[in-house]
Scaffold this active site. Structure first.
Site, short mmCIF file in Angstrom:
data_model
loop_
_atom_site.label_atom_id
_atom_site.label_comp_id
_atom_site.label_asym_id
_atom_site.label_seq_id
_atom_site.Cartn_x
_atom_site.Cartn_y
_atom_site.Cartn_z
CE LYS A 22 -1.77 1.54 3.98
NZ LYS A 22 -1.47 2.94 4.30
CG ASN A 23 2.46 2.68 3.54
OD1 ASN A 23 1.30 3.07 3.40
ND2 ASN A 23 2.95 2.35 4.72
CB CYS A 117 -3.23 5.93 11.58
SG CYS A 117 -4.10 4.62 10.70
NE ARG A 122 1.61 9.59 10.79
CZ ARG A 122 1.06 8.62 10.07
NH1 ARG A 122 -0.21 8.32 10.23
NH2 ARG A 122 1.76 7.94 9.19
CG ASP A 305 3.32 0.74 9.58
OD1 ASP A 305 3.14 1.59 10.48
OD2 ASP A 305 3.29 1.04 8.37
NE ARG A 397 -6.90 4.83 6.32
CZ ARG A 397 -6.05 5.47 7.10
NH1 ARG A 397 -6.44 5.90 8.27
NH2 ARG A 397 -4.81 5.68 6.74
C1 UD1 Z 1 5.11 6.11 6.68
C2 UD1 Z 1 4.01 5.08 6.53
C3 UD1 Z 1 3.58 4.57 7.89
C4 UD1 Z 1 4.79 4.09 8.69
C5 UD1 Z 1 5.88 5.13 8.72
C6 UD1 Z 1 7.17 4.65 9.38
C7 UD1 Z 1 2.88 5.83 4.51
C8 UD1 Z 1 1.66 6.41 3.90
N1 UD1 Z 1 2.90 5.70 5.84
O1 UD1 Z 1 4.54 7.20 7.39
O2 UD1 Z 1 2.66 3.52 7.70
O3 UD1 Z 1 4.36 3.83 10.01
O4 UD1 Z 1 6.20 5.54 7.39
O5 UD1 Z 1 7.63 3.51 8.72
O6 UD1 Z 1 3.81 5.44 3.83
N2 UD1 Z 1 8.89 13.07 11.15
C9 UD1 Z 1 9.26 14.35 11.47
N3 UD1 Z 1 9.18 15.32 10.48
C10 UD1 Z 1 8.78 15.03 9.22
C11 UD1 Z 1 8.42 13.70 8.90
C12 UD1 Z 1 8.50 12.75 9.89
O7 UD1 Z 1 9.63 14.66 12.61
O8 UD1 Z 1 8.75 15.93 8.38
C13 UD1 Z 1 8.98 12.00 12.19
C14 UD1 Z 1 7.62 11.37 12.50
O9 UD1 Z 1 6.93 12.09 13.50
C15 UD1 Z 1 8.04 9.99 12.96
C16 UD1 Z 1 9.27 9.68 12.12
O10 UD1 Z 1 9.74 10.95 11.65
O11 UD1 Z 1 8.43 10.04 14.32
C17 UD1 Z 1 9.02 8.77 10.95
O12 UD1 Z 1 7.95 9.28 10.17
P1 UD1 Z 1 7.81 8.97 8.61
O13 UD1 Z 1 8.83 7.94 8.24
O14 UD1 Z 1 7.81 10.26 7.88
O15 UD1 Z 1 6.37 8.33 8.51
P2 UD1 Z 1 5.26 8.60 7.41
O16 UD1 Z 1 5.91 8.84 6.08
O17 UD1 Z 1 4.27 9.58 7.93
#
Ligand code: UD1
Length: 430
Positions: A22-23, A117, A122, A305, A397
């Site tokens: 999915k991702n 979620c 985030r 996840d 989802r």
């Molecule tokens: C993606 C996945 C999600 C998975 C996560 C970590 C999708 C749609 N979702 O989420 O299922 O749980 O990767 O493998 O692909 N962070 C910051 N600043 C930013 C971005 C992230 O501080 O600009 C922090 C987040 O709060 C978190 C960490 O970095 O603590 C990792 O987040 P990230 O890898 O970005 O997760 P997502 O891309 O939101």
């Protein structure tokens, strides 16, 4: 509102086919609009998040032709609208990938702030930092992210946190910037590599995906491609923990075992037998499982996840397990629901201590989010008696035909939406 009703106690046995990730698919669909030529994407999972994103892509004027449940043809030539306000898009996290894709191709994009979620705060500061480094003006106004640039220029970007989303998003925009971008401290998840491979198949020049440093030489134009999305390591892991928790024997088919190393290592540690094949993994679980310590980390560490799924499995193990969640701070909500089934756990800060119990008992519980919802279904399958899981819309989802796949492994469960159906199920299984 639909629910799952589950009669627990049956070991899951058999083979289950794993769908596309999915991702990875969400990012690939967004990136598909970056060419004016037609792109064919295959091995898509048929889940709600994907359908919402396809509607949004249609909404900005692209042609989207769903060939069947798992493949789609997209052509971005007719895009005229760079403003994505579509109400549903706010509910999915991956809406932000349209920012990177449109900024790269059109030098402008407006996208509603992403939802997804509720598993932590985030932030998206690293995405915005990357876009700004490439020369874009980025503002947040009236709940929207507005990004615009006269020109995008390759830069050296160091990410302060390892983020899957920021890595992919900035990689997309940089693919069509002028000159060389070097991104350091990037995410190494298999889907980062998959999106890079997809963009390269459209003519992008991206090297190093899967390592800490990605180098991108911008190109002027991208072209047509046909691409098949990688298998979903999280769906696979979910079924592997379902096998472990129910003392079952399940082979997950159509997977890349290399992507499942952290999961396999933990399953072996707690006492499962795991057999690896070229594109399948078999998990056999006999007797009481052992306790362990788990810490979630970016890939190749143990994935956040799959944290609820291993948590539920360890709730039935012997001894004390400790889980440390280092990615998202709000990911232990499932433990409150699990307590209704007789588990013993306490949470302090980023860590949960789980005292294994010999049995869980069925109860009425709610899915707090996508992965936690799937984990609670596993608990229901392993528990004595009947479990009703509310709010399964979260599970739908991200998991395609979840209950059908579980039923094919021997699960006794139904998707229902009325008290009458609950009574009918109880009568049937009593
Ligand atoms: C993606 C996945 C999600 C998975 C996560 C970590 C999708 C749609 N979702 O989420 O299922 O749980 O990767 O493998 O692909 N962070 C910051 N600043 C930013 C971005 C992230 O501080 O600009 C922090 C987040 O709060 C978190 C960490 O970095 O603590 C990792 O987040 P990230 O890898 O970005 O997760 P997502 O891309 O939101």
């Amino acid at each position: 509102m639909e629910q799952y009703i589950i009669k627990g106690g049956n070991p899951l046995v058999g083979e289950v086919e794993i769908g596309g990730a999915k991702n990875a698919a969400l990012a690939i669909l967004a990136a598909a609009i970056m060419t004016d030529e037609t792109v064919l994407i295959d091995n898509l999972p048929d889940v709600n998040d994907i359908n919402v994103l396809l509607d949004a892509i249609r909404g900005i004027g692209a042609s989207v032709h769903r060939i069947d449940r798992h493949s789609v043809r997209i052509n971005g030539r007719s895009i005229t609208n760079f403003n994505i306000e579509y109400e549903c898009i706010k509910k999915i996290r991956a809406s932000y990938y349209l920012l990177g894709a449109m900024l790269g191709k059109y030098r402008k994009a407006e996208v509603a702030l992403p939802g997804g979620c509720n598993i932590g705060s985030r932030p998206i500061d690293q995405h915005l930092k990357g876009f700004r480094a490439l020369g874009a003006d980025v503002d947040i106004e009236h709940g929207k992210i507005i990004a615009e640039a006269d020109r995008l220029t390759g830069k050296h970007i160091y990410f302060d946190v390892v983020s899957v989303g920021a890595t992919i998003n900035v990689m997309m925009a940089a693919s069509m910037a002028d000159g060389l971008t070097i991104m350091e401290n990037v995410a190494k998840e298999p889907h980062v590599v998959d999106v890079a491979n997809f963009l390269n198949s459209m003519g992008a020049n991206i090297r190093g995906a899967g390592t800490d440093v990605i180098k991108i030489r911008g190109v002027k134009k991208l072209h047509r491609t046909e691409y098949s999305v990688i298998p979903d390591q999280i769906e696979a892991g979910t079924f592997m923990f379902a096998a472990a928790a129910t003392k079952g024997d399940v082979t997950v088919m159509n997977v890349i075992p290399k992507h499942l190393e952290a999961t396999i290592a933990k399953l072996v540690e707690i006492g499962c037998e795991v057999e690896e094949f070229d594109d399948a993994v078999r998990v056999v679980s006999k007797g009481r499982l052992k306790s362990t310590h788990v810490k979630t980390l970016p890939y190749p560490g143990f994935p956040t996840d799959l944290q609820p799924q291993i948590g539920v499995t360890l709730a039935l193990g012997s001894g004390t397990s400790i889980i440390t969640e280092s990615i998202f701070e709000n990911r232990f909500k499932y433990l409150d629901e699990l307590a209704r089934m007789g588990s013993r756990a306490s949470v302090e800060g980023h860590s949960a201590t789980i005292e294994g119990v010999s049995r869980l008992t069925g109860a009425r519980i709610s899915a707090p989010d996508l992965r936690a919802g799937a984990a609670l279904c596993i608990a229901g399958l392993a528990a004595d008696g009947i479990t009703i899981v509310d709010d399964i819309v979260y599970i739908q989802r991200g998991y395609e035909r979840f209950e059908e796949k579980l039923k094919s492994l021997g699960a006794v469960m139904e998707r229902i939406s009325s008290e009458k159906e609950i009574r009918k199920f109880r009568l049937k299984v009593s």
